[in-house]
Design an enzyme around this catalytic site. Structure first.
Site, PDB file in Angstrom:
ATOM      1  N   LYS A 214       0.840  -1.216   0.000  1.00 20.48           N
ATOM      2  CA  LYS A 214       0.000   0.000   0.000  1.00 20.48           C
ATOM      3  C   LYS A 214       0.868   1.256   0.000  1.00 20.48           C
ATOM      4  CE  LYS A 214      -4.315  -1.898   1.552  1.00 20.48           C
ATOM      5  NZ  LYS A 214      -5.254  -2.103   2.649  1.00 20.48           N
ATOM      6  N   ARG A 252      -3.417  -9.872   5.279  1.00 28.52           N
ATOM      7  CA  ARG A 252      -3.824 -10.001   3.869  1.00 28.52           C
ATOM      8  C   ARG A 252      -2.653  -9.529   3.013  1.00 28.52           C
ATOM      9  NH1 ARG A 252      -6.240  -6.813  -0.022  1.00 28.52           N
ATOM     10  NH2 ARG A 252      -7.783  -7.867  -1.326  1.00 28.52           N
TER      11      ARG A 252
HETATM   12  C1  9MG Z   1     -10.050  -5.689  -0.364  1.00 34.87           C
HETATM   13  N1  9MG Z   1      -9.069  -5.071   0.503  1.00 34.87           N
HETATM   14  C2  9MG Z   1      -8.083  -4.212   0.137  1.00 34.87           C
HETATM   15  N2  9MG Z   1      -7.387  -3.817   1.212  1.00 34.87           N
HETATM   16  C3  9MG Z   1      -7.956  -4.450   2.279  1.00 34.87           C
HETATM   17  C4  9MG Z   1      -7.698  -4.438   3.655  1.00 34.87           C
HETATM   18  O1  9MG Z   1      -6.742  -3.686   4.184  1.00 34.87           O
HETATM   19  N3  9MG Z   1      -8.465  -5.199   4.453  1.00 34.87           N
HETATM   20  C5  9MG Z   1      -9.473  -5.951   3.940  1.00 34.87           C
HETATM   21  N4  9MG Z   1     -10.210  -6.684   4.797  1.00 34.87           N
HETATM   22  N5  9MG Z   1      -9.768  -5.987   2.640  1.00 34.87           N
HETATM   23  C6  9MG Z   1      -9.018  -5.245   1.824  1.00 34.87           C
END
Ligand code: 9MG
Length: 286
Positions: A214, A252
């Site tokens: 990110k 994630r």
């Molecule tokens: C779909 N998506 C993109 N970034 C995310 C994040 O930080 N958390 C979750 N739960 N989904 C995300």
């Protein structure tokens, strides 16, 4: 769903948006998506998160038909070749219902089931849900995000969404919370969230954190390297380790192998501390 899994859990990202798997028609995209899933499974992923809507800052919404078309064949195809837990990244009630029929296990909703009909669809699906905090919407969320009290505002939001879920018939034990790193937050606010994850642990739910690749990570690294591709991965892995040490149960990520390896080392170090029963001391470099 999570009983057979070790914690922390590595959630691998499988984006099935047109920009993620370049063109080539539907079949090629499905094949590529399954190939990438197999790779992540080989690398030790615990759950695969499939999404057909880009939620990057500035992204526009997709139609329900497009999302169904992109996501559901991949869920069905993956379920045919593996019993790996599947998460579907969606806010759409129709996609939630179709995902459950296609034997997904978790609904990951960046809008925390606030879209009309989503709460009831999730309750009827019987699936676990991840409720993410987002201020604003993907189109505008990064324009000057302001909070009266960042951590408390997120906590109040979580309490309201948990109450709404329970009211709709979703059992407490099926709820996962995510503070939404990068969703309507400045770099400093994102970093504060990772440092203060324990604040959200008091709500008694597993925490999911997504910081992989990110902009906060790239901003930290900006100017340090000529080509920051590898460094962005290393920075994301470091962030994931910090999140886990501060209480995240699920991370994630895009880079499954690097994260699994780093977490194995982290676990060995953390376990030694626990087994030896001493108190960690932190000494700053002089
Ligand atoms: C779909 N998506 C993109 N970034 C995310 C994040 O930080 N958390 C979750 N739960 N989904 C995300």
């Amino acid at each position: 769903m999570f009983d057979r899994l070790r914690t922390p859990i590595v959630m691998g990202i499988l984006n099935v948006t047109p920009d993620s798997f370049s063109d080539g028609g539907k079949f090629a995209s499905l094949e590529l998506a399954l190939e990438h899933s197999r790779k992540m499974i080989d690398e030790g992923v615990d759950i695969i998160d499939i999404g057909g809507e880009s939620t990057r800052p500035g992204a526009s919404p997709v139609s329900t038909e497009q999302e169904l078309d992109r996501v559901i064949p991949v869920v069905e195809g993956l379920r045919k070749i593996s019993d790996i837990p599947i998460s579907v990244d969606t806010s759409s009630p129709q996609v939630i219902t179709a995902a459950a029929q296609a034997e997904a296990n978790l609904i990951n909703d960046v809008r925390a089931l606030r879209r009309e009909g989503a709460l009831d669809a999730a309750a009827a699906s019987g699936l676990a849900v991840c409720l993410m905090h987002m201020q604003g919407n993907p189109e505008t969320m990064q324009i000057n995000p302001v909070y009266s009290d960042l951590l408390n505002d997120i906590k109040v939001f979580f309490k309201q969404r948990i109450a709404a879920c329970v009211g709709a018939g979703i059992p407490e034990e099926r709820i996962i919370l995510d503070p939404g790193f990068g969703f309507g937050k400045t770099t400093q606010q994102n970093l504060r969230i990772i440092n203060c994850l324990s604040e959200f642990k008091t709500l008694g739910k597993p925490l999911l954190v997504g910081l992989s690749r990110k902009s906060t990570i790239s901003k930290i690294l900006d100017g340090m390297f000529a080509d920051s591709g590898q460094e962005l991965i290393a920075g994301s892995v470091a962030g994931a380790l910090m999140a886990v040490n501060n209480g995240a149960s699920i991370v994630r990520v895009h880079d499954v192998a690097a994260t699994v390896a780093a977490m194995a080392v982290q676990k060995a170090i953390n376990t030694e501390v626990a087994a030896a029963g001493y108190v960690k001391t932190t000494k700053m470099n002089e």
